[in-house]
Design an enzyme around this catalytic site. Structure first.
Site, PDB file in Angstrom:
ATOM      1  N   GLY A   1       0.824  -1.207   0.000  1.00 38.61           N
ATOM      2  CA  GLY A   1       0.000   0.000   0.000  1.00 38.61           C
ATOM      3  C   GLY A   1       0.858   1.258   0.000  1.00 38.61           C
ATOM      4  O   GLY A   1       1.907   1.305   0.637  1.00 38.61           O
TER       5      GLY A   1
ATOM      6  N   GLY B   1      23.841  -5.796  21.755  1.00 44.21           N
ATOM      7  CA  GLY B   1      22.712  -5.026  22.281  1.00 44.21           C
ATOM      8  C   GLY B   1      22.057  -5.701  23.474  1.00 44.21           C
ATOM      9  O   GLY B   1      21.548  -6.814  23.352  1.00 44.21           O
ATOM     10  N   ALA B   2      22.116  -5.028  24.627  1.00 44.69           N
ATOM     11  CA  ALA B   2      21.472  -5.558  25.843  1.00 44.69           C
ATOM     12  C   ALA B   2      20.130  -4.886  26.063  1.00 44.69           C
ATOM     13  O   ALA B   2      19.790  -4.481  27.167  1.00 44.69           O
ATOM     14  CB  ALA B   2      22.384  -5.351  27.053  1.00 44.69           C
ATOM     15  N   GLY B   3      19.355  -4.739  24.981  1.00 42.88           N
ATOM     16  CA  GLY B   3      17.997  -4.202  25.103  1.00 42.88           C
ATOM     17  C   GLY B   3      17.036  -5.355  25.364  1.00 42.88           C
ATOM     18  O   GLY B   3      17.444  -6.486  25.644  1.00 42.88           O
TER      19      GLY B   3
ATOM     20  N   VAL C   1      30.757  -2.763  19.358  1.00 39.17           N
ATOM     21  CA  VAL C   1      31.192  -3.615  18.241  1.00 39.17           C
ATOM     22  C   VAL C   1      31.618  -2.732  17.074  1.00 39.17           C
ATOM     23  O   VAL C   1      30.884  -1.839  16.651  1.00 39.17           O
ATOM     24  CB  VAL C   1      30.057  -4.575  17.821  1.00 39.17           C
ATOM     25  CG1 VAL C   1      30.430  -5.334  16.553  1.00 39.17           C
ATOM     26  CG2 VAL C   1      29.735  -5.534  18.967  1.00 39.17           C
TER      27      VAL C   1
ATOM     28  N   ALA D   1      20.982  -7.160  17.775  1.00 38.55           N
ATOM     29  CA  ALA D   1      19.715  -6.694  18.387  1.00 38.55           C
ATOM     30  C   ALA D   1      19.930  -5.274  18.896  1.00 38.55           C
ATOM     31  O   ALA D   1      19.919  -5.017  20.089  1.00 38.55           O
ATOM     32  CB  ALA D   1      19.302  -7.628  19.514  1.00 38.55           C
TER      33      ALA D   1
ATOM     34  N   HIS E   1      -4.774 -15.125  49.247  1.00 41.93           N
ATOM     35  CA  HIS E   1      -3.591 -15.759  49.804  1.00 41.93           C
ATOM     36  C   HIS E   1      -3.645 -17.243  49.514  1.00 41.93           C
ATOM     37  O   HIS E   1      -4.698 -17.846  49.651  1.00 41.93           O
ATOM     38  CB  HIS E   1      -3.536 -15.533  51.319  1.00 41.93           C
ATOM     39  CG  HIS E   1      -2.401 -16.286  51.955  1.00 41.93           C
ATOM     40  ND1 HIS E   1      -1.094 -15.847  51.875  1.00 41.93           N
ATOM     41  CD2 HIS E   1      -2.364 -17.460  52.635  1.00 41.93           C
ATOM     42  CE1 HIS E   1      -0.310 -16.708  52.504  1.00 41.93           C
ATOM     43  NE2 HIS E   1      -1.053 -17.699  52.958  1.00 41.93           N
TER      44      HIS E   1
HETATM   45  P1  FAD Z   1       4.203  -4.284  12.774  1.00 41.17           P
HETATM   46  O1  FAD Z   1       3.847  -5.354  13.713  1.00 41.17           O
HETATM   47  O2  FAD Z   1       5.624  -4.182  12.351  1.00 41.17           O
HETATM   48  O3  FAD Z   1       3.262  -4.479  11.506  1.00 41.17           O
HETATM   49  C1  FAD Z   1       3.348  -3.701  10.368  1.00 41.17           C
HETATM   50  C2  FAD Z   1       2.783  -4.481   9.210  1.00 41.17           C
HETATM   51  O4  FAD Z   1       2.668  -3.621   8.106  1.00 41.17           O
HETATM   52  C3  FAD Z   1       3.664  -5.627   8.748  1.00 41.17           C
HETATM   53  O5  FAD Z   1       2.897  -6.793   8.682  1.00 41.17           O
HETATM   54  C4  FAD Z   1       4.159  -5.197   7.372  1.00 41.17           C
HETATM   55  O6  FAD Z   1       4.316  -6.283   6.471  1.00 41.17           O
HETATM   56  C5  FAD Z   1       3.040  -4.289   6.922  1.00 41.17           C
HETATM   57  N1  FAD Z   1       3.451  -3.277   5.955  1.00 41.17           N
HETATM   58  C6  FAD Z   1       4.456  -2.365   6.067  1.00 41.17           C
HETATM   59  N2  FAD Z   1       4.473  -1.546   5.010  1.00 41.17           N
HETATM   60  C7  FAD Z   1       3.436  -1.925   4.210  1.00 41.17           C
HETATM   61  C8  FAD Z   1       2.931  -1.447   2.984  1.00 41.17           C
HETATM   62  N3  FAD Z   1       3.473  -0.392   2.379  1.00 41.17           N
HETATM   63  N4  FAD Z   1       1.875  -2.093   2.432  1.00 41.17           N
HETATM   64  C9  FAD Z   1       1.313  -3.173   3.044  1.00 41.17           C
HETATM   65  N5  FAD Z   1       1.741  -3.648   4.218  1.00 41.17           N
HETATM   66  C10 FAD Z   1       2.783  -3.034   4.797  1.00 41.17           C
HETATM   67  N6  FAD Z   1       6.150  -5.902  21.773  1.00 41.17           N
HETATM   68  C11 FAD Z   1       5.452  -6.140  22.897  1.00 41.17           C
HETATM   69  O7  FAD Z   1       4.553  -5.346  23.227  1.00 41.17           O
HETATM   70  N7  FAD Z   1       5.697  -7.239  23.668  1.00 41.17           N
HETATM   71  C12 FAD Z   1       6.657  -8.131  23.359  1.00 41.17           C
HETATM   72  O8  FAD Z   1       6.865  -9.106  24.078  1.00 41.17           O
HETATM   73  C13 FAD Z   1       7.413  -7.914  22.189  1.00 41.17           C
HETATM   74  N8  FAD Z   1       8.379  -8.791  21.811  1.00 41.17           N
HETATM   75  C14 FAD Z   1       9.053  -8.584  20.659  1.00 41.17           C
HETATM   76  C15 FAD Z   1      10.023  -9.513  20.301  1.00 41.17           C
HETATM   77  C16 FAD Z   1      10.727  -9.357  19.125  1.00 41.17           C
HETATM   78  C17 FAD Z   1      11.762 -10.376  18.737  1.00 41.17           C
HETATM   79  C18 FAD Z   1      10.439  -8.242  18.273  1.00 41.17           C
HETATM   80  C19 FAD Z   1      11.180  -8.074  16.980  1.00 41.17           C
HETATM   81  C20 FAD Z   1       9.482  -7.314  18.627  1.00 41.17           C
HETATM   82  C21 FAD Z   1       8.787  -7.473  19.832  1.00 41.17           C
HETATM   83  N9  FAD Z   1       7.810  -6.555  20.237  1.00 41.17           N
HETATM   84  C22 FAD Z   1       7.119  -6.766  21.403  1.00 41.17           C
HETATM   85  C23 FAD Z   1       7.503  -5.346  19.459  1.00 41.17           C
HETATM   86  C24 FAD Z   1       6.225  -5.521  18.637  1.00 41.17           C
HETATM   87  O9  FAD Z   1       6.378  -6.618  17.776  1.00 41.17           O
HETATM   88  C25 FAD Z   1       5.942  -4.257  17.856  1.00 41.17           C
HETATM   89  O10 FAD Z   1       5.906  -3.150  18.734  1.00 41.17           O
HETATM   90  C26 FAD Z   1       4.603  -4.342  17.132  1.00 41.17           C
HETATM   91  O11 FAD Z   1       4.574  -5.436  16.244  1.00 41.17           O
HETATM   92  C27 FAD Z   1       4.310  -3.040  16.376  1.00 41.17           C
HETATM   93  O12 FAD Z   1       3.094  -3.142  15.736  1.00 41.17           O
HETATM   94  P2  FAD Z   1       2.758  -2.333  14.406  1.00 41.17           P
HETATM   95  O13 FAD Z   1       1.370  -2.732  14.033  1.00 41.17           O
HETATM   96  O14 FAD Z   1       3.062  -0.910  14.610  1.00 41.17           O
HETATM   97  O15 FAD Z   1       3.803  -2.834  13.316  1.00 41.17           O
HETATM   98  P1  AMP Z   2      17.060  -1.626  22.149  1.00 41.56           P
HETATM   99  O1  AMP Z   2      16.963  -0.438  21.249  1.00 41.56           O
HETATM  100  O2  AMP Z   2      16.410  -1.463  23.490  1.00 41.56           O
HETATM  101  O3  AMP Z   2      16.647  -2.906  21.479  1.00 41.56           O
HETATM  102  O4  AMP Z   2      18.608  -1.810  22.503  1.00 41.56           O
HETATM  103  C1  AMP Z   2      19.621  -1.871  21.535  1.00 41.56           C
HETATM  104  C2  AMP Z   2      20.950  -1.737  22.252  1.00 41.56           C
HETATM  105  O5  AMP Z   2      22.026  -1.961  21.340  1.00 41.56           O
HETATM  106  C3  AMP Z   2      21.179  -0.337  22.837  1.00 41.56           C
HETATM  107  O6  AMP Z   2      21.339  -0.465  24.226  1.00 41.56           O
HETATM  108  C4  AMP Z   2      22.461   0.137  22.147  1.00 41.56           C
HETATM  109  O7  AMP Z   2      23.316   0.839  23.030  1.00 41.56           O
HETATM  110  C5  AMP Z   2      23.135  -1.167  21.708  1.00 41.56           C
HETATM  111  N1  AMP Z   2      24.068  -0.990  20.569  1.00 41.56           N
HETATM  112  C6  AMP Z   2      23.858  -0.280  19.429  1.00 41.56           C
HETATM  113  N2  AMP Z   2      24.943  -0.343  18.594  1.00 41.56           N
HETATM  114  C7  AMP Z   2      25.879  -1.119  19.231  1.00 41.56           C
HETATM  115  C8  AMP Z   2      27.212  -1.579  18.912  1.00 41.56           C
HETATM  116  N3  AMP Z   2      27.826  -1.259  17.753  1.00 41.56           N
HETATM  117  N4  AMP Z   2      27.868  -2.346  19.814  1.00 41.56           N
HETATM  118  C9  AMP Z   2      27.260  -2.710  20.979  1.00 41.56           C
HETATM  119  N5  AMP Z   2      26.018  -2.301  21.340  1.00 41.56           N
HETATM  120  C10 AMP Z   2      25.318  -1.524  20.487  1.00 41.56           C
END
Ligand code: FAD
Ligand code: AMP
Length: 477
Positions: free
Chosen positions: A122, A188-190, A245, A276, A451
């Site tokens: 889209g 990345g320790a996020g 890194v 990450a 409890h």
């Molecule tokens: P998205 O989920 O990214 O969806 C966007 C959609 O739009 C996609 O399906 C994409 O294909 C589609 N799209 C994009 N551009 C177009 C286009 N031009 N036309 C048609 N379709 C399109 N969040 C939590 O709250 N809890 C968690 O535990 C958590 N764990 C996570 C673990 C991992 C490994 C990752 C990567 C993310 C995690 N998140 C978590 C974050 C969460 O997945 C996102 O915040 C959330 O999916 C965002 O939702 P959204 O609808 O904004 O976007």
């Molecule tokens: P988040 O955005 O919470 O998923 O965390 C990503 C993390 O990656 C942040 O804490 C950054 O400081 C870390 N980060 C980004 N670039 C680098 C790098 N080159 N080496 C090590 N850590 C990094």
């Protein structure tokens, strides 16, 4: 004549599909456009969250935790199992089945609510027209009264560690390892880095996390972050802070990572490396040059507090706009926007979005941290209750961590609830509910909790705010 809709949503992640369902429920003629193809090569709804994010990561976290328990703690309960082994392809296949069920479920909901689904890419054109490009290159243009941009985010890539999805992977690749790596590096320790580290560490991988910043989890309450670092390190994660890194070299099936820390340049070799380092908004080919939608300085679509963009009738929600990149934030923005399009006065409380890191113990927070409140000059009273003093946690042999309640010193209103411990995600939600209704710590302290329940730790932490906890010695005032 092109088809006309009241609402067209681009992207069917947790932001977009929820917005579409809500809009349809409110009687608006709604369409949603999605292009993502899942593992089977077919259209898959649900976005990052369902396909390669929240759900698959939690599926692997749960499998790996069960393995860990069988391996490490069953014997404490008197259970003997013989040798415990993990079949990684089965674990991954279970995860894939859950994803399939859920994405299929979203497709059913879309249909059941009368939302028209279009497959393709889209793009917003001028005048609230939306162009859809199908996989075969054919295009069609729809008209809309309102458009909701919900295109989400994707992993950030860094030049020193180019992802090949084999040896160097992003969060998506890390959900599909077919065997347990011997040595794993995580940049990345996020949130995502720590969750994925936990999965593989529990299965026996030696995990090293390289984090450029000197501080661990800087956005989390300091007391909680300190406890988390201690517990995760004890679990075997090697967390190197101040380690940036600067390069990688892949040789065969291994990667050598070069990084700098306070002592200079160092290197480590791993079997797999997960990058990450954060996520960035997806806006590629989303907006025609004359669409009128503007971006902020960080590349997110600019929106106001109600998710309205610079073009009247065009909204943007979820990861593609400012704020926490969380599925529940995206969904609630979707609901708010649909309600506003339908003429209701909806708004969202951005101050009370809970956030969870699904390590074990879980780390969950809502509201403000103690350090943030101190920096703002707000005087606070703090109550902390350790799970080591919780009967339910002891019965479950799950006593690491604590609940921390922060209240305004003048009004006693709860300003933050921070939990590291068992079921922290569920406990923090109780804090969020209390805060949404303007609860004081005293109010929470006066409530009756079952409890034995882990929630009693929240009750006791609230009582501890005024020095009235029953099951721990209160700090002398
Ligand atoms: P998205 O989920 O990214 O969806 C966007 C959609 O739009 C996609 O399906 C994409 O294909 C589609 N799209 C994009 N551009 C177009 C286009 N031009 N036309 C048609 N379709 C399109 N969040 C939590 O709250 N809890 C968690 O535990 C958590 N764990 C996570 C673990 C991992 C490994 C990752 C990567 C993310 C995690 N998140 C978590 C974050 C969460 O997945 C996102 O915040 C959330 O999916 C965002 O939702 P959204 O609808 O904004 O976007
Ligand atoms: P988040 O955005 O919470 O998923 O965390 C990503 C993390 O990656 C942040 O804490 C950054 O400081 C870390 N980060 C980004 N670039 C680098 C790098 N080159 N080496 C090590 N850590 C990094």
């Amino acid at each position: 004549m092109s088809q006309k809709f009241d609402v067209i949503v681009i992207g069917a992640g947790p932001g977009g599909y929820v917005a579409a369902i809500k809009a349809a429920q409110l009687g608006l003629k709604t369409a949603v456009i999605e292009k993502y193809k899942g593992k089977e090569g077919k259209l898959a709804l649900g976005g990052t969250c369902l396909n390669v994010g929240c759900i698959p990561s939690k599926a692997l976290l749960d499998s790996s935790y069960k393995f860990h328990e069988a391996h490490e703690s069953f014997k404490l309960h008197g259970i003997s199992t013989g040798e415990v082994a993990m079949d990684v392809p089965t674990m991954v296949a279970r995860k894939d089945q859950i994803v399939k069920n859920l994405t299929g479920g979203v497709a059913s909901l879309i249909k059941a609510n009368g939302v028209t689904l279009f497959e393709g890419h889209g793009k917003l054109l001028a005048g609230k027209k939306v162009e859809i490009t199908a996989a075969d290159g054919s295009t069609q243009v729809l008209d809309a009264e309102n458009v909701i941009l919900a295109s989400g985010s994707k992993p950030v890539e860094i030049p020193p560690a180019p992802v090949d999805q084999d040896v160097i992977v992003d969060s998506t690749g890390a959900l599909d390892f077919q065997s347990v790596p011997g040595k794993l590096g995580v940049i990345g320790a996020g949130v995502i880095g720590l969750e994925l580290s936990s999965v593989w560490a529990r299965l026996g991988t030696e995990v090293t996390v390289l984090e450029a910043m000197d501080k661990f989890l800087p956005a989390v309450d300091e007391q909680v972050a300190k406890e988390a670092q201690k517990i995760l390190t004890k679990q075997g994660l090697k967390i190197l802070l101040g380690a940036r890194v600067i390069g990688t070299e892949v040789k065969g099936k291994q990667v050598t990572v070069k990084f700098t820390d306070a002592e200079g340049e160092k290197s480590l070799t791993f079997d797999k490396l997960i990058v990450a380092v954060g996520r960035r908004p997806v806006t590629t080919d989303l907006l025609a040059a004359d669409s009128g939608v503007t971006m902020d300085e960080r590349g997110f679509i600019y929106v106001d507090d109600y998710c309205a963009t610079s073009v009247p009738g065009v909204y943007a929600i979820g990861d593609v706009v400012r704020g926490a990149m969380l599925a529940h934030k995206a969904s609630e923005e979707g609901v708010m926007v649909a309600e506003r399009i339908a003429g209701h006065k909806a708004q969202m409380n951005y101050d009370l979005i809970p956030a969870v890191i699904y390590t074990h113990p879980e780390i969950a927070t809502v509201g403000k941290t103690e350090q943030a409140l101190k920096a703002e000059g707000v005087a606070v009273n703090v109550g902390v209750f350790p799970f080591a003093a919780s009967g339910r946690a002891m019965a479950a042999n799950d006593t690491a961590g604590f609940v921390k309640v922060i209240a305004d010193a003048k009004t006693d209103r709860v300003l933050g609830v921070h939990v590291i411990g068992p079921s922290a995600a569920e406990l923090v939600q109780q804090g969020a509910i209390a805060m949404e209704f303007g609860s004081s710590a005293e109010d929470l302290g006066m409530m009756v909790f079952s409890h034995p329940a882990l929630s009693e730790a929240l009750h006791e932490a609230a009582l501890a705010v005024s020095g009235h906890a029953i099951h721990i010695a209160n700090r002398k005032k």
